[in-house]
Enzyme design. Structure first.
Site, PDB file in Angstrom:
ATOM      1  N   GLU A 327       0.735  -1.066  -0.041  1.00  0.00           N
ATOM      2  CA  GLU A 327       0.152  -0.085   0.041  1.00  0.00           C
ATOM      3  C   GLU A 327       0.977   1.116  -0.071  1.00  0.00           C
ATOM      4  O   GLU A 327       1.748   1.493   0.797  1.00  0.00           O
ATOM      5  CB  GLU A 327      -0.988  -0.038   1.430  1.00  0.00           C
ATOM      6  N   CYS A 328       0.842   2.231  -0.853  1.00  0.00           N
ATOM      7  CA  CYS A 328       1.252   3.488  -0.967  1.00  0.00           C
ATOM      8  C   CYS A 328       2.981   3.226  -0.980  1.00  0.00           C
ATOM      9  O   CYS A 328       3.428   2.871  -1.829  1.00  0.00           O
ATOM     10  CB  CYS A 328       0.767   4.296   0.070  1.00  0.00           C
ATOM     11  N   GLY A 329       3.246   3.558   0.168  1.00  0.00           N
ATOM     12  CA  GLY A 329       4.840   3.415   0.409  1.00  0.00           C
ATOM     13  C   GLY A 329       5.551   1.971   0.148  1.00  0.00           C
ATOM     14  O   GLY A 329       6.619   1.818  -0.335  1.00  0.00           O
ATOM     15  N   TYR A 331       3.731   0.018  -1.866  1.00  0.00           N
ATOM     16  CA  TYR A 331       3.665  -0.110  -3.333  1.00  0.00           C
ATOM     17  C   TYR A 331       4.844   0.333  -3.961  1.00  0.00           C
ATOM     18  O   TYR A 331       5.583  -0.424  -5.018  1.00  0.00           O
ATOM     19  CB  TYR A 331       2.386   0.637  -3.614  1.00  0.00           C
ATOM     20  N   THR A 427      -1.298  -0.968  -4.206  1.00  0.00           N
ATOM     21  CA  THR A 427      -2.447   0.083  -4.723  1.00  0.00           C
ATOM     22  C   THR A 427      -1.558   1.362  -3.909  1.00  0.00           C
ATOM     23  O   THR A 427      -0.736   1.390  -3.036  1.00  0.00           O
ATOM     24  CB  THR A 427      -3.499  -0.041  -4.148  1.00  0.00           C
TER      25      THR A 427
END
Length: 436
Positions: A327-329, A331, A427
């Site tokens: 997720e985010c970082g 990802y 994501t």
């Protein structure tokens, strides 16, 4: 029977968190059981709440969660004496189009639970106008009840008297006035977020805030303004499926943005969570059946992540046979490369083709509704996932197959679709809940 209050303000940066922590610690020091919640998609404040109260705090969110889920989460306050829900942004600030049952505004939570609002108002650069603003907030939505206000960053006794008099004339209770006191301000970072575990002196900081607020705010009057409330035992209303039975969770200063209710829901469903630290060059537990890399600050540690060969090779080996999600970082770390704010390019794990850069900052912020085009750990194709995105990175390359069709809160399709390749998925948004 608990008593509930919402701590809110006309805007961000006025002092909601400081007041919430101070009240929580001051009442805890009196022997009360204090339960905190955070309204909205904030990764950081619940950890500060836990430090102040000794009890876990979770997010409650009217855009991403339904009423049953929120009722389940707040039922943990059954044994509390006082419940404090800290708001986000301004009291009525949310998105234009409602989500599950609201716009994400703090006012939605106050109305749903029937808890009155204590407003933190910073009257810097004004006097009687502060009363007009408070009166407008009181009257804007009749079902949201105002308990009173706490003034913050008051310049002088004369300034305080002017504001107090105007508020009294408007029929609004003033619980106290805090003079400027920089020592209790919480530090900021480039996202506006610093984690509780990064503060070596967090206990002393909260104690000082409690002492300071106790000197200038009528704690008994604030407590009396709370509404008695009897939370009912709730069946598990969290619509969250664990991504696996044994979850290897990256957890350190670079990977720490996980909503507490998500971890609780995974455990409640019988999942086991083992943590590992990429910054300590640790690989995921080989006995786990899924690996999850949450968001955080990988851009601040990109050189170390790139140099930690055991972590990178261990994660690649894991992904050969089992799912890995970021997720985010997280990802970004699953991607090919990350360029930091100084323009230095660092090689990441290469499980996905994503390449990101912080050299030219661009803020991405807002709620996200994703419909999965392919499975990701814990969720089937076609699932509708609600989450929130907040980062400053720019996509340099995103060559893999998209994971989802992603909309913002207005319904507009956005470019950040997430990615999938082999057993790896990622994501930019942080998952909050799945639509029922």
């Amino acid at each position: 029977m608990a008593a509930g209050l919402v701590i809110s303000a006309p805007a961000s940066g006025v002092g909601k968190t400081t007041l919430t922590l101070a009240l929580a610690r001051a009442w805890r020091n009196r022997g009360l059981n204090v339960q905190c919640f955070k309204s909205g998609p904030d990764y950081i404040d619940p950890a500060f709440h836990a430090a102040a109260t000794g009890r876990a705090s979770v997010n409650i969110d009217s855009w991403a969660m339904d009423r049953k889920t929120i009722a389940h989460l707040v039922s943990r306050s059954m044994d509390a004496d006082i419940v404090l829900a800290e708001g986000s942004m301004g009291l009525f600030d949310g998105v234009a189009a409602p989500g599950v049952f609201g716009t994400g505004a703090t006012a939605d939570i106050a109305e749903m639970l029937g808890w009155p609002v204590v407003l933190v108002i910073d009257p810097s650069g004004q006097a009687q106008t502060a009363a007009a603003m408070a009166a407008g907030l009181r009257d804007y939505r009749p079902a949201v009840k105002l308990a009173g206000v706490v003034l913050n960053r008051v310049a002088s006794p004369r300034h305080e008297n002017l504001v107090r008099h105007a508020l009294n004339e408007a029929g609004i209770a003033v619980f106290g006035a805090l003079p400027r006191h920089a020592e209790i301000s919480l530090p900021k970072r480039h996202l506006g977020l610093v984690q509780a575990e990064e503060q070596a002196e967090i206990g002393k900081l909260i104690d000082e805030a409690a002492r300071f607020v106790g000197e200038h705010v009528d704690l008994d009057a604030v407590l009396r303004s709370a509404t008695s409330w009897s939370p009912q035992p709730a069946a598990n209303g969290l619509n969250v499926t664990p991504p696996g039975q044994r979850i290897a969770l990256a957890r350190d200063a670079a990977f720490s943005f996980v909503y507490p209710h998500m971890l609780e829901a995974w455990r409640a469903a019988g999942a086991e969570i083992s943590t590992f630290s990429p910054l300590a060059d640790e690989a995921p537990d080989a006995s786990a059946d899924v690996c999850w890399l949450p968001g955080g600050y990988p851009e601040l540690h990109a050189g170390k992540i790139a140099a930690n060969a055991h972590f990178r090779s261990g994660l690649r080996a894991f992904a050969e046979t089992r799912p890995v999600h970021g997720e985010c970082g997280g990802y970004m770390v699953l991607g090919t490369a990350l360029t930091d704010a100084d323009g230095v390019r660092h090689e990441m794990t290469g499980l996905l083709g994503l390449e990101t850069s912080f050299a030219k900052r661009r803020m991405h912020l807002g709620y996200r509704l994703a419909e999965l085009a392919a499975p990701m750990p814990g969720h089937r194709p076609g699932a509708r996932l609600r989450g929130h995105e907040f980062h400053y990175s720019t996509i340099v390359a995103q060559p893999d197959m998209p994971l989802a069709v992603v909309h913002d809160a207005t319904g507009a399709v956005i470019a950040e679709t997430g990615s999938r390749r082999g057993h790896a998925t990622g994501t930019f948004f942080h998952l909050i809940a799945e639509d029922r």
